[in-house]
Design a protein around this motif. Structure first.
Motif, PDB file in Angstrom:
ATOM      1  N   TYR A  69       0.839  -1.207   0.000  1.00  0.00           N
ATOM      2  CA  TYR A  69       0.000   0.000   0.000  1.00  0.00           C
ATOM      3  C   TYR A  69       0.869   1.250   0.000  1.00  0.00           C
ATOM      4  O   TYR A  69       0.585   2.239  -0.658  1.00  0.00           O
ATOM      5  N   LEU A  70       2.003   1.168   0.722  1.00  0.00           N
ATOM      6  CA  LEU A  70       2.901   2.314   0.811  1.00  0.00           C
ATOM      7  C   LEU A  70       3.636   2.522  -0.522  1.00  0.00           C
ATOM      8  O   LEU A  70       3.784   3.651  -1.002  1.00  0.00           O
ATOM      9  N   LEU A  83       1.277   3.975  -2.949  1.00  0.00           N
ATOM     10  CA  LEU A  83       0.975   5.348  -2.539  1.00  0.00           C
ATOM     11  C   LEU A  83       2.085   6.281  -3.032  1.00  0.00           C
ATOM     12  O   LEU A  83       1.818   7.359  -3.591  1.00  0.00           O
ATOM     13  N   ILE A  84       3.335   5.837  -2.842  1.00  0.00           N
ATOM     14  CA  ILE A  84       4.470   6.660  -3.289  1.00  0.00           C
ATOM     15  C   ILE A  84       4.435   6.818  -4.809  1.00  0.00           C
ATOM     16  O   ILE A  84       4.646   7.911  -5.339  1.00  0.00           O
ATOM     17  N   GLY A 139       1.804   6.699  -6.720  1.00  0.00           N
ATOM     18  CA  GLY A 139       0.702   7.614  -7.032  1.00  0.00           C
ATOM     19  C   GLY A 139       1.068   9.054  -6.753  1.00  0.00           C
ATOM     20  O   GLY A 139       0.814   9.944  -7.577  1.00  0.00           O
ATOM     21  N   LEU A 140       1.676   9.300  -5.591  1.00  0.00           N
ATOM     22  CA  LEU A 140       2.066  10.672  -5.235  1.00  0.00           C
ATOM     23  C   LEU A 140       3.106  11.211  -6.206  1.00  0.00           C
ATOM     24  O   LEU A 140       3.080  12.387  -6.576  1.00  0.00           O
TER      25      LEU A 140
END
Lengths: 304, 409
Positions: free
Chosen positions: B376-377, B380-381, B383-384
């Motif tokens: 998930y992390l 997330l990175i 995506g960011l």
């Protein structure tokens, strides 16, 4: 309005078309100039028919099969029966020979990075010396018989099951009747020296090929380096004039029909050993490119 | 002069036909015809090649300008910035209608949004048609080659691409939109490849990189003579394959090894990037951009692969050193390309450099974090990072536009 756009391009395109065709035709002509330099009578075992009938293709290409490769029908049966076919590692293709052929790095199979090094090693274009029905074939066969004897002993000791032994016996019988007897025995980069070193034109052929390396990791065994020899081109075209001789040997089933038939067969079914049905003279010219010079069914005179 | 619609005699200066009220600009060959030489003159003034194709490109640009003008005019009127008299507006509208009608008649340009979509559809259909025709030729030959003699085989193999070439040349002279020319060009190229490949197979010759050279040259002749961009892509790809695989053969390796040695594609990438700098492509719209895009692809794809799999390099260095070297080269190169793109106002360099930068970054993310980081992390990175890149790209686009406006002023 102009009739054609950019006539100069039309001329240039046609010129390139002609130059390309002239280059291909002259390469073939210079190869065959002065007749065959090498010629050897091979059989269906070494020059194999396509495995399936191709409805959309009236051309015919015969596969140049080396002793290391099982006949296609046997390989398919082995796959269905989960039987690992024995492979031949050319004993002459050692580190010194690999270095001579251009492989610069000594690879230690136990090195964790050996797989990466192997992947990065480029296949080398070399000249391969092929021996037909000679010592290499006999020693390969002897090695398989020895392997079978060992298996018999292991079955007697109860270390392995009888099914494995039965499969091995069937495969050896198939190999005796159907496997190619053409084995690579040497390689180099200079055609003349290889032709001088192997002067028996009734047994040896010098052909173009490729040598590559692969790392084999098998269960319960230490990793080992395997050399793979392939011929270039690995198929030979049958000219239209000789095609009628092969007509009755063409496969009758399409891939789908073969798949359907094999799907219905019970597990453990192996093909029957089939002796070769034809022989063909494979000729090599000055540039070591092959062509089929003549063909005959093994119960009829040769056609040219 | 006479109205073409109703045959009534009208004055040269009259705006409309007094009988059917149709604008004279549409019905007569008076004022509109006078507008045409501009495009033709542009085309004719271009050096080399066929002026009709260049004139068609100029005509399409004119049509696009009119469409843009109309859209902006509507915007200005709706916001109340501009107030135009209805008569003036109608005159401009009639004037543009007449021009567009003539451009459609003479150059077959697309004059609407729908037309542009249709045009894209036609391009796709022509590509599918070309692939289908080439496949049909391929299967037809394989259907008959076993029953015809070698001279007939050779004759068919030579005649097929020659006919395709002739058809391309004839269509290029007659067709304005280029769809059929592109189709014929692709079929001619497929015929040429079939010719070389099948003839080599019949004569049992092994494949050599020289075949890539002949394919590439043939595609380039078609591309440059008839302004076919798809053929340009095929030509550059074949020539890149020739350089990469030829280098491998030269050192005694088997040619497919070039895919295991990404560095062998770097010279082709440099040449593809340099070519539009050395040779002007003013009269071949889109060619320079395509060269740059293909050049970036040939340069950055190997760099990205080597940054992840250093052992595939030719360099006599350790795997980690090679990976670090290509990481640095990749990031620095991508940044340099973005800067160059901004400086030279070349969008494809900016976007190409950005894509290479992001791709390399994602490859390194996988390399650094995939094994230990919670998924998930990790995503997330990713995506960011994508959001960050979008913001940067937006600013870059604004920068390019601003520089473009300054240059025009």
């Amino acid at each position: 309005m102009k009739r054609v756009g950019s006539p100069a391009a039309l001329v240039a395109g046609c010129a390139l078309l002609l130059v390309t065709n002239a280059a291909i035709l002259s390469a073939a002509a210079s190869n065959r100039w002065g007749g065959p330099r090498q010629k050897l009578e091979l059989t269906e075992r070494e020059l194999a028919m396509p495995a399936f009938r191709e409805e959309e293709n009236t051309g015919l290409l015969l596969s140049r099969v080396l002793g290391d490769d099982a006949p296609a029908v046997v390989a398919r049966a082995a796959f269905r029966n989960h039987y690992a076919l024995p492979r031949a590692d050319p004993p002459w293709l050692d580190r010194a020979k690999l270095r001579e052929l251009g492989f610069r790095r000594d690879i230690d199979p136990s090195d964790p990075a050996a797989g990466e090094i192997c992947d990065a090693e480029l296949s080398r274009r070399v000249l391969i010396v092929l021996e037909f029905d000679g010592e290499a074939w006999k020693s390969w066969l002897a090695a398989q018989e020895e392997r079978l004897n060992e298996l018999r002993l292991r079955v007697e000791r109860g270390e392995t099951d009888r099914k494995r032994l039965q499969d091995a016996e069937i495969v050896l019988a198939l190999d005796r009747a159907m496997r190619s007897r053409l084995f690579p025995v040497d390689a180099g980069t200079d055609a003349e020296s290889l032709l001088r070193r192997y002067p028996d034109r009734g047994r040896y052929l010098v052909a173009r090929g490729v040598v590559s390396l692969a790392l084999v990791r098998e269960q319960d065994r230490a990793p080992r380096l395997r050399s793979i020899v392939e011929l270039l081109p690995n198929e030979v075209h049958v000219p239209t004039s000789l095609r009628p001789h092969f007509k009755r040997f063409l496969p009758e089933e399409t891939p789908q029909q073969v798949f359907d038939r094999e799907h219905k067969e019970p597990e453990g079914t192996w093909p029957s050993p089939t002796p070769p049905r034809y022989r063909a003279a494979l000729a090599f010219g000055r540039r070591l490119q092959p062509w089929i010079a003549s063909v005959a069914s093994l119960d009829a005179p040769a056609g040219r | 002069m006479k109205c073409r619609k109703c045959g009534v005699e009208i004055r040269e200066s009259a705006g409309d036909c007094p009988s059917c009220r149709t604008p004279t600009a549409v019905l007569t060959d008076g004022p509109t015809k006078a507008l045409l030489p501009t495009e033709r003159a542009i085309g004719a003034a271009l050096p080399g090649g066929d002026p009709l194709v260049a004139a068609s490109a100029a005509a399409q640009q004119r049509a696009d300008r009119i469409a843009a003008f109309r859209a902006e005019l509507n915007e200005l009127r709706s916001t109340g910035v501009l107030r135009l008299d209805e008569d003036d507006l109608a005159t401009v509208e009639r004037h543009h209608e007449a021009i567009l009608r003539d451009l459609v008649h003479t150059f077959d340009v697309d004059v609407s949004e729908r037309g542009n979509h249709l045009s894209l559809g036609m391009r796709i259909v022509s590509l599918i048609g070309a692939i289908a025709l080439a496949t049909s030729a391929f299967y037809f030959f394989y259907r008959i080659w076993g029953v015809i003699s070698l001279p007939v085989q050779i004759a068919i193999l030579v005649v097929a691409p020659a006919s395709g070439l002739l058809a391309t040349a004839v269509l290029a002279a007659r067709e304005r939109s280029g769809y059929f020319t592109s189709m014929a060009g692709l079929v001619a190229f497929a015929g040429f490849v079939l010719n070389a490949r099948v003839l080599s197979t019949i004569l049992n010759l092994e494949f050599t990189p020289w075949e890539f050279l002949s394919w590439g040259l043939f595609a380039m002749i078609l591309a440059y003579a008839y302004r076919l961009r798809l053929l340009l892509v095929l030509g550059v790809s074949a020539l890149a394959m020739f350089l990469a695989s030829g280098a491998l053969c030269w050192i005694g390796a088997h040619w497919p090894g070039c895919f295991l040695r990404p560095e062998s594609f770097l010279p082709a990438g440099v040449l593809a990037l340099l070519f539009p700098v050395l040779v002007s492509h003013r009269d071949r719209p889109g060619f320079a951009s395509l060269h740059r895009i293909l050049g970036l692809l040939l340069l950055f794809l190997p760099v990205v692969v080597l940054a992840a799999f250093g052992y595939l390099s030719f360099l006599p260095l350790g795997k980690d050193t090679i990976q670090t070297l290509y990481e640095v080269l990749g990031f620095a190169g991508a940044t340099g390309v973005i800067w160059l793109g901004i400086a030279r106002r070349q969008k494809e360099l900016v976007y190409g450099g950005s894509v290479a930068f992001v791709f390399l970054l994602y490859v390194k993310f996988v390399d650094w974090w995939w094994d230990w980081m919670p998924k998930y992390l990790f995503f997330l990175i990713v995506g960011l990072t994508a959001i960050g890149v979008l913001l940067v790209l937006k600013r870059l686009r604004a920068a390019i536009t601003a520089i473009g406006q300054e240059a025009r002023q």
